[in-house]
Enzyme design. Structure first.
Site, short mmCIF file in Angstrom:
data_model
loop_
_atom_site.label_atom_id
_atom_site.label_comp_id
_atom_site.label_asym_id
_atom_site.label_seq_id
_atom_site.Cartn_x
_atom_site.Cartn_y
_atom_site.Cartn_z
N GLU A 1 -5.25 0.85 5.93
CA GLU A 1 -5.28 1.39 7.29
C GLU A 1 -6.41 0.78 8.12
OE1 GLU A 1 -3.12 3.00 8.95
OE2 GLU A 1 -1.80 3.19 7.23
N CYS B 1 17.81 -1.59 21.54
CA CYS B 1 18.44 -0.32 21.88
C CYS B 1 19.90 -0.26 21.41
CB CYS B 1 18.37 -0.09 23.39
SG CYS B 1 16.69 -0.10 24.02
N ASP C 1 -0.29 6.04 16.90
CA ASP C 1 -0.82 4.69 17.16
C ASP C 1 0.02 4.08 18.28
OD1 ASP C 1 1.62 4.10 16.01
OD2 ASP C 1 0.81 2.66 14.56
N TRP D 1 0.83 -1.22 0.00
CA TRP D 1 0.00 0.00 0.00
C TRP D 1 0.86 1.26 0.00
CZ3 TRP D 1 -0.60 -4.06 3.40
CH2 TRP D 1 0.08 -3.96 4.61
N ARG D 2 2.17 1.09 0.24
CA ARG D 2 3.03 2.27 0.18
C ARG D 2 3.50 2.55 -1.24
NH1 ARG D 2 6.87 1.63 5.51
NH2 ARG D 2 5.21 1.91 7.04
N TYR E 1 -6.51 8.87 14.13
CA TYR E 1 -5.31 8.20 13.63
C TYR E 1 -5.44 7.88 12.14
CZ TYR E 1 -2.37 4.55 12.05
OH TYR E 1 -1.53 3.84 11.25
N CYS F 1 20.01 1.28 18.04
CA CYS F 1 19.10 2.42 17.88
C CYS F 1 19.86 3.74 17.66
CB CYS F 1 18.21 2.54 19.11
SG CYS F 1 17.12 3.96 19.05
N TYR G 1 -12.89 -8.34 14.22
CA TYR G 1 -13.37 -6.94 14.31
C TYR G 1 -14.17 -6.58 13.06
CZ TYR G 1 -10.14 -6.60 18.19
OH TYR G 1 -9.50 -6.79 19.37
S1 SF4 Z 1 14.03 4.84 21.40
FE1 SF4 Z 1 15.77 3.50 20.94
S2 SF4 Z 1 17.00 3.50 22.78
FE2 SF4 Z 1 15.00 4.30 23.37
S3 SF4 Z 1 13.86 2.51 24.05
FE3 SF4 Z 1 13.41 2.74 21.89
S4 SF4 Z 1 14.90 1.43 20.86
FE4 SF4 Z 1 15.64 1.75 22.94
#
Ligand code: SF4
Length: 346
Positions: A34, A192, A131, A21-22, A113, A195, A79
């Site tokens: 959506e 993380c 969301d 859909w993109r 949304y 990230c 749903y």
């Molecule tokens: S924003 Fe990045 S660093 Fe923070 S919780 Fe989410 S994944 Fe972890």
């Protein structure tokens, strides 16, 4: 704040998801996707989306179909009010998809949304989506502890998302933050270590990533007991279209005795609720096929029992229901619970 958007968009260019859909700016297709994704994961929704837009490629084809056919294409997604709203909205559009935010927001089944998603993805309008993914990313990164299911939390996150939104690339920004939440900043064990936002993330610095987002309400789940009657009358059975507004409205199911308490089967068979289906003088053969089948919905746990009732082909019992040949019963849209029963017993 600007840095947040820049880092996010850079990440998205490299890692964003390629979804069918993109590939289109067609508001109709974006709307369908959506609505499907409102309560369905991308992996499950993809095949439904492709089948749906192949059969109903535009507003007119959807509006001119029958409600039963639309429900059949929705079967298994759950749903079902979503399918009813789509159908209703397609009729209201009279062949033309609205081009303003207000027009899109006024469509049946479209909330803030979905309106923001359609308007940003199709028309590049500067409306931020919020969301579950967006809630998670923003509350973690900014360390927001206001419950996201409170009015204050919704306002706080909504305003923040709108402030952060790239006004030059609203579609990319919205898709980026949703993908980021789905792929990296996941509910459990977010990545993380990979990230690009880790340096500024409040939740990470507090070592409390899984404590966000904070929620105040837990969904109350109630138990309901469904006693389904599977009639075998020669080559026929009986089905009913569900009319009540609670669940599965517009879908077909077997004749049903419903209760908020469990009922012993012997008691059920001698009850007025069972007897009202049976024509006087008829003596059905009765057998329990399945008992204690658990079916989980978001707010309800259903406990289903399936009772087979054998009657002559010309029976007058169950005459308030639709009599259909067993060979055709699969052409009707039914809930997943009934579909699983048919798979096993037909
Ligand atoms: S924003 Fe990045 S660093 Fe923070 S919780 Fe989410 S994944 Fe972890």
């Amino acid at each position: 704040m600007k840095q947040f958007a820049t880092l996010l968009l850079t990440w998205y260019k490299q890692f964003g998801r390629h979804l069918p859909w993109r590939e289109s700016r067609d508001p109709y297709r974006i709307w369908i996707s959506e609505i499907i994704l409102q309560q369905t994961r991308v992996e499950q929704g993809m095949a439904y989306y492709l089948r749906f837009v192949e059969r109903f490629p535009d507003v007119s084809s959807l509006a001119s179909a029958s409600m039963d056919e639309v429900m059949k294409f929705w079967q298994g997604l759950g749903y079902y009010s979503r399918a009813r709203h789509l159908y209703e909205a397609a009729h209201a559009m009279q062949g033309v998809f609205p081009r303003t935010y207000e027009g899109v927001r006024a469509l049946s089944g479209v909330g803030d949304y979905t309106a923001a998603a359609i308007c940003s993805f199709a028309y590049d309008m500067p409306y931020a989506v919020v969301d579950g993914n967006v809630n998670r990313v923003l509350t973690r990164f900014f360390g927001i502890s206001t419950p996201v299911d409170s009015a204050a939390g919704k306002r706080e996150v909504g305003q923040l998302a709108q402030t952060l939104l790239s006004k030059e690339h609203p579609a990319d920004f919205n898709q980026a933050i949703m993908d980021f939440g789905a792929l990296l900043c996941t509910p459990r064990q977010p990545r993380c270590e990979d990230c690009p936002l880790a340096g500024g993330c409040k939740a990470l610095s507090e070592q409390a990533v899984e404590s966000y987002p904070v929620k105040c309400h837990k969904t109350k789940v109630t138990d309901r007991y469904f006693y389904y009657i599977y009639v075998r009358a020669g080559v026929y059975t009986f089905i009913n279209k569900r009319q009540s507004d609670d669940i599965w409205k517009g879908l077909y199911e077997l004749p049903l005795v419903e209760s908020t308490e469990p009922i012993p089967v012997e008691q059920l068979l001698s009850s007025a609720a069972f007897a009202h289906w049976i024509a006087s003088g008829e003596q059905p053969e009765v057998r329990i096929l399945q008992q204690g089948v658990k079916h989980q919905l978001s707010h309800r746990t259903l406990h289903a029992t399936f009772i087979e009732v054998v009657l002559p082909e010309a029976t007058r019992s169950f005459s308030a229901c639709l009599k259909v040949p067993l060979a055709e019963v699969e052409t009707y849209a039914v809930p997943r619970l009934i579909h699983a029963f048919f798979e096993k017993y037909l």
